[in-house]
Design a protein around this motif. Structure first.
Motif, mmCIF file in Angstrom:
data_model
loop_
_atom_site.group_PDB
_atom_site.id
_atom_site.type_symbol
_atom_site.label_atom_id
_atom_site.label_comp_id
_atom_site.label_asym_id
_atom_site.label_seq_id
_atom_site.Cartn_x
_atom_site.Cartn_y
_atom_site.Cartn_z
ATOM 1 N N GLY B 22 0.939 -1.245 -0.130
ATOM 2 C CA GLY B 22 0.068 0.018 -0.022
ATOM 3 C C GLY B 22 0.948 1.241 -0.061
ATOM 4 N N LYS B 24 0.850 3.470 2.300
ATOM 5 C CA LYS B 24 1.628 3.924 3.459
ATOM 6 C C LYS B 24 2.864 3.004 3.708
ATOM 7 N N GLU B 25 2.719 1.885 3.302
ATOM 8 C CA GLU B 25 4.001 1.025 3.584
ATOM 9 C C GLU B 25 5.012 1.422 2.510
ATOM 10 N N TYR B 26 4.455 1.824 1.350
ATOM 11 C CA TYR B 26 5.567 2.256 0.607
ATOM 12 C C TYR B 26 6.366 3.601 0.850
#
Lengths: 255, 249
Positions: B22, B24-26
């Motif tokens: 996602g 956010k994780e990126y």
């Protein structure tokens, strides 16, 4: 592009049919339900908000309906359009077809839904003693713009969704917030003038406002209003097309 | 004038952390510098050309870059370097079973697939009965596709696909479909198409098949082009030696 559309017309028709059939799963209620749910929202809103916002206002139901009508179409078209690329990844990774076809076919389906709600909207207007004037023809302008705007956002979102899978949740939250700043159930005249102008930065509000002006006030918005709407559409479409062009061959790596 | 010319084609493929993550994780991974994208050459400097009526066999072990090469040839992917020049229409039958919609009926799926392969509605109206009869699915016509067994699904896929009349036909492991009886029928059909003078590219793990059917051969290994030529038997012999471990690359 039109050449390509013509060449892929058969595929496009079949995709539209598929989207339509899978959406309504061959049930009568399926179709009725997608009309019923905006009406239910309208009903609840009317029930709750009339006390607060609709007391001194004529045609509050129509006022609400304008907002709901536009917002529901915008919401459905963008959030479903978002899935159009990923949902068809099995196809575009095996066959060389234009990828925007999937989004277009989804949009045809949501547009049909919108058209049906629009008919109900006009019937409601009759009951709410709205006078139908020739100016109603001008509604074609915001409708056309909204269709293109939704396609533009759909292009952007479906491309982003390939890269970041949590976009769907973020977009869900975003649309919820957007709903509150789109003046669907309240009027903006209590705010200070600068704040009132700030509302015009919200494209969805523009579309709703246009509808209300024509239907309730029977006045034609200014030229600037038209241009601002056009600018929003062009930006959304421009960015969307650019993303599809740029990432056309790279979507493949992400599915 | 060759019908298909692949000149110095290299394809860089990406794989790594970017799938299914996602936003956010990126962002988090970017900050922590924990974001790894591996780029590798799925195909490197591939050059070959085929003439009208040729039957090219592509051989190589798993991960040799065969499927990627075919995707470039059919236009689904674009080469990182080099170019592909083709004359006329091209149809690729890659992994036939996927791309159907389980909710739609067999009939609707048939039309949808036909549309994907570039047929016209008129053509589908005319050939629909033949397709269904060939796939032996007459009694399932109006059933939802998800109710079919996997063998039936691939039978239908093959029946639709076998009607193509492209200038170049790409077959990726599709010669063997269904049970014994249907397999025979489908192989015969395939030979008919090939025999009608279509230029064909065949990817196969069966050396016997390649020996028998192809007049040109391309051997790929880990993205490199080992050999290309029309001496099918000799190249197949060497490939067999390589598989047996007698030949080191």
């Amino acid at each position: 592009m039109f050449q390509k559309l013509k060449q892929h017309r058969f595929l496009f028709e079949e995709l539209v049919k598929r989207d339509f059939k899978t959406k309504y799963k061959r049930t009568v209620l399926g179709m009725a339900w997608s009309l019923l749910s905006p009406l239910l929202t309208l009903f609840i809103m009317k029930l709750v908000f009339t006390q607060f916002f609709g007391r001194n206002m004529e045609h509050y139901t129509t006022y609400l309906f304008c907002g709901n009508l536009i917002f529901a179409y915008f919401n459905e078209s963008t959030s479903q359009g978002m899935h159009s690329l990923i949902g068809n990844s099995a196809i575009f990774s095996k066959v060389n077809v234009p990828k925007y076809l999937f989004l277009f076919s989804k949009n045809v389906q949501t547009l049909i839904n919108f058209a049906l709600t629009l008919v109900i909207f006009f019937i409601f207007c009759l009951f709410d003693n709205i006078t139908f004037t020739w100016k109603f023809i001008l509604l074609l302008y915001p409708i056309g713009c909204l269709v293109l705007f939704n396609i533009g956002l759909g292009l952007i979102l479906s491309a982003l969704f390939v890269f970041f899978r949590d976009i769907q949740y973020l977009w869900g939250v975003f649309t919820q917030l957007l709903m509150y700043v789109s003046a669907i159930f309240y009027t903006i005249d209590r705010y200070s003038v600068p704040v009132q102008y700030a509302f015009f930065l919200n494209p969805v509000y523009l579309f709703i406002r246009y509808f209300r002006k024509i239907v309730i006030e029977a006045t034609i918005p200014s030229v600037w209003f038209h241009l601002l709407m056009m600018a929003d559409v062009l930006i959304a479409l421009g960015v969307g097309c650019w993303m599809y062009k740029k990432y056309n061959t790279r979507f493949l790596y992400y599915v | 004038m060759s019908i298909l010319e692949v000149n110095n084609v290299s394809i860089r493929y990406m794989t790594g952390d970017f799938k299914d993550i996602g936003l956010k994780e990126y962002v988090l991974r970017k900050i922590k510098k924990n974001y790894n994208v591996v780029e590798f050459w799925a195909d490197k400097d591939i050059t070959f050309s085929i003439e009208k009526g040729d039957m090219l066999g592509i051989i190589g072990t798993n991960g040799a870059g065969k499927s990627t090469l075919l995707k470039v040839v059919s236009g689904i992917m674009r080469p990182t370097c080099g170019y592909v020049r083709r004359e006329g229409s091209i149809a690729a039958l890659l992994e036939l079973g996927s791309g159907f919609d389980g909710e739609l009926t067999v009939r609707e799926n048939t039309y949808l697939r036909g549309a994907m392969l570039g047929y016209t509605r008129k053509f589908m109206d005319e050939t629909y009965d033949r397709i269904i009869d060939f796939a032996e699915l007459r009694e399932f016509e109006d059933r939802p596709f998800k109710q079919l067994s996997s063998g039936m699904k691939s039978r239908l896929a093959f029946s639709i696909a076998s009607l193509v009349h492209p200038d170049i036909l790409i077959l990726d492991e599709v010669l063997s479909v269904g049970d014994g009886a249907f397999r025979k029928k489908s192989e015969q059909k395939m030979r008919e198409i090939i025999g009608s003078g279509a230029t064909t590219i065949l990817v196969s793990h069966s050396i016997a098949q390649v020996r028998e059917m192809c007049n040109k051969i391309l051997w790929l290994h880990k993205g490199r082009q080992i050999e290309f030529g029309d001496d099918v038997q000799a190249i197949c012999d060497r490939y067999q030696d390589f598989l047996d471990g007698k030949l080191k690359l």
